[in-house]
Write a protein that holds these residues in place. Structure first.
Motif, PDB file in Angstrom:
ATOM      1  N   UNK A  19      46.892  27.985 -31.693  1.00 54.11           N
ATOM      2  CA  UNK A  19      47.906  28.720 -32.215  1.00 54.11           C
ATOM      3  C   UNK A  19      47.594  30.262 -32.009  1.00 54.11           C
ATOM      4  N   UNK A  20      46.393  30.576 -32.206  1.00 57.07           N
ATOM      5  CA  UNK A  20      46.072  31.978 -31.814  1.00 57.07           C
ATOM      6  C   UNK A  20      46.187  32.368 -30.414  1.00 57.07           C
ATOM      7  N   UNK A  21      45.689  31.250 -29.555  1.00 55.35           N
ATOM      8  CA  UNK A  21      45.816  31.414 -28.142  1.00 55.35           C
ATOM      9  C   UNK A  21      47.312  31.603 -27.882  1.00 55.35           C
ATOM     10  N   UNK A  22      48.345  30.550 -28.146  1.00 58.52           N
ATOM     11  CA  UNK A  22      49.609  30.877 -27.680  1.00 58.52           C
ATOM     12  C   UNK A  22      50.278  32.293 -28.125  1.00 58.52           C
ATOM     13  N   UNK A  23      49.683  32.644 -29.470  1.00 56.15           N
ATOM     14  CA  UNK A  23      50.388  34.107 -29.763  1.00 56.15           C
ATOM     15  C   UNK A  23      49.800  35.325 -29.115  1.00 56.15           C
ATOM     16  N   UNK A  24      48.513  35.392 -28.665  1.00 58.17           N
ATOM     17  CA  UNK A  24      47.937  36.281 -27.731  1.00 58.17           C
ATOM     18  C   UNK A  24      48.711  36.031 -26.134  1.00 58.17           C
ATOM     19  N   UNK A  25      48.545  35.052 -25.705  1.00 55.92           N
ATOM     20  CA  UNK A  25      49.195  35.016 -24.390  1.00 55.92           C
ATOM     21  C   UNK A  25      50.552  35.272 -24.320  1.00 55.92           C
ATOM     22  N   UNK A  26      51.418  34.793 -25.634  1.00 52.34           N
ATOM     23  CA  UNK A  26      52.789  35.286 -25.564  1.00 52.34           C
ATOM     24  C   UNK A  26      52.799  36.814 -25.674  1.00 52.34           C
ATOM     25  N   UNK A  27      52.266  37.469 -26.301  1.00 56.17           N
ATOM     26  CA  UNK A  27      52.469  38.857 -26.395  1.00 56.17           C
ATOM     27  C   UNK A  27      51.977  39.337 -24.981  1.00 56.17           C
ATOM     28  N   UNK A  28      50.725  39.065 -24.511  1.00 56.91           N
ATOM     29  CA  UNK A  28      50.469  39.673 -23.289  1.00 56.91           C
ATOM     30  C   UNK A  28      51.368  39.468 -22.025  1.00 56.91           C
ATOM     31  N   UNK A  29      51.988  38.003 -22.159  1.00 57.13           N
ATOM     32  CA  UNK A  29      52.849  37.873 -20.917  1.00 57.13           C
ATOM     33  C   UNK A  29      54.289  38.757 -21.073  1.00 57.13           C
ATOM     34  N   UNK A  30      54.638  38.798 -22.386  1.00 59.94           N
ATOM     35  CA  UNK A  30      55.984  39.481 -22.754  1.00 59.94           C
ATOM     36  C   UNK A  30      55.731  41.151 -22.345  1.00 59.94           C
ATOM     37  N   UNK A  31      54.580  41.606 -22.608  1.00 63.82           N
ATOM     38  CA  UNK A  31      54.278  42.999 -22.303  1.00 63.82           C
ATOM     39  C   UNK A  31      54.190  43.373 -21.115  1.00 63.82           C
ATOM     40  N   UNK A  32      53.504  42.333 -20.277  1.00 63.56           N
ATOM     41  CA  UNK A  32      53.256  42.498 -18.818  1.00 63.56           C
ATOM     42  C   UNK A  32      54.770  42.251 -18.165  1.00 63.56           C
TER      43      UNK A  32
END
Length: 190
Positions: A19-32
Motif C-alpha cells: 500500500x505504501x509503495x502504491x501511494x508513493x509510486x502513484x504520487x511520483x508518476x502523477x507529478x512526472x
C-alpha cells in the motif's frame, strides 16, 4: 462501563508495504506525467472497500492530508487516488513538487466501518476518530487529533463542529446531529 469495540482485520507487513509503495509510486508518476497508475491485486484485503486517509509529512511537519470516509472503490485504487490528492489538492499547502518528494514521508490511515453512537462517553480520545453529520454538513477528525492538540472531549467536539463541519460549536448536542466513531490502522514510512 463496557468499552465500545470496533473489530477490523489487520494487515500483514507485505500488505502494508504494498500500500505504501502504491501511494508513493502513484504520487511520483502523477507529478512526472500526470498519469494515474493502475494497481492490480488478487489480495482480498487490498481490495476491501474501506475509507483511507493519506498524510504527507516533511521534516515532521504536515505537508498535506486528504481522505475518503466511505467508498465503492477497492483500497488498492483509493490509496493511489487519495495520495495524489494529498500531494496536489490540499488547499492549505502548495502542491508537492517532484524534487521534494524524497523528503516526504507517507502515512496511511485505513478506516474501520463507521459505528453510530448515541452517547459521547463512547468516544475514546486517541482510539476513535469521529465523524459528525448534520443535514448536508459533515466533518471528521482522525483518532490522533485530540491528543496531538491536547483537547478534552468537549473541545474536541466543538473543534469538529466548527473547523471541519462548519457548524455551530454546540451542534454535536443537537438531536438532529449524528455522531459516528471509527478506528484506524496506521501504516507509516520510516
Amino acid at each position: 462501563m463496557k468499552k465500545l469495540e470496533i473489530l477490523e482485520p489487520q494487515y500483514t507487513f507485505s500488505e502494508k508495504t504494498q500500500l505504501l509503495e502504491w501511494a508513493r509510486i502513484g504520487i511520483e508518476n502523477y507529478l512526472k506525467d500526470r498519469w494515474i497508475i493502475q494497481t492490480m491485486t488478487n489480495n482480498q484485503m487490498l481490495k476491501r472497500k474501506v475509507g483511507v486517509f493519506v498524510t504527507l509529512w516533511k521534516q515532521n511537519q504536515l505537508r498535506g492530508c486528504m481522505g475518503i470516509i466511505q467508498t465503492d472503490k477497492p483500497l488498492n485504487e483509493s490509496v493511489v487516488e487519495i495520495a495524489i490528492e494529498a500531494a496536489t489538492k490540499d488547499l492549505r499547502f502548495p502542491p508537492v513538487n517532484l524534487s521534494e518528494l524524497t523528503e516526504i514521508k507517507l502515512e496511511l490511515s485505513i478506516l474501520s466501518s463507521l459505528k453510530k453512537i448515541k452517547n459521547i462517553k463512547d468516544i475514546e480520545l486517541g482510539k476513535h476518530g469521529v465523524m459528525i453529520v448534520q443535514n448536508k454538513k459533515s466533518g471528521v477528525f482522525l483518532p490522533e487529533v485530540p491528543l496531538k492538540e491536547g483537547w478534552n472531549p468537549g473541545t474536541f467536539l466543538e473543534a469538529l463542529c466548527v473547523e471541519k463541519a462548519g457548524l455551530q460549536a454546540n451542534a454535536w448536542m443537537d438531536k438532529n446531529t449524528d455522531l459516528y466513531v471509527f478506528t484506524t490502522v496506521k501504516i507509516k514510512e520510516e
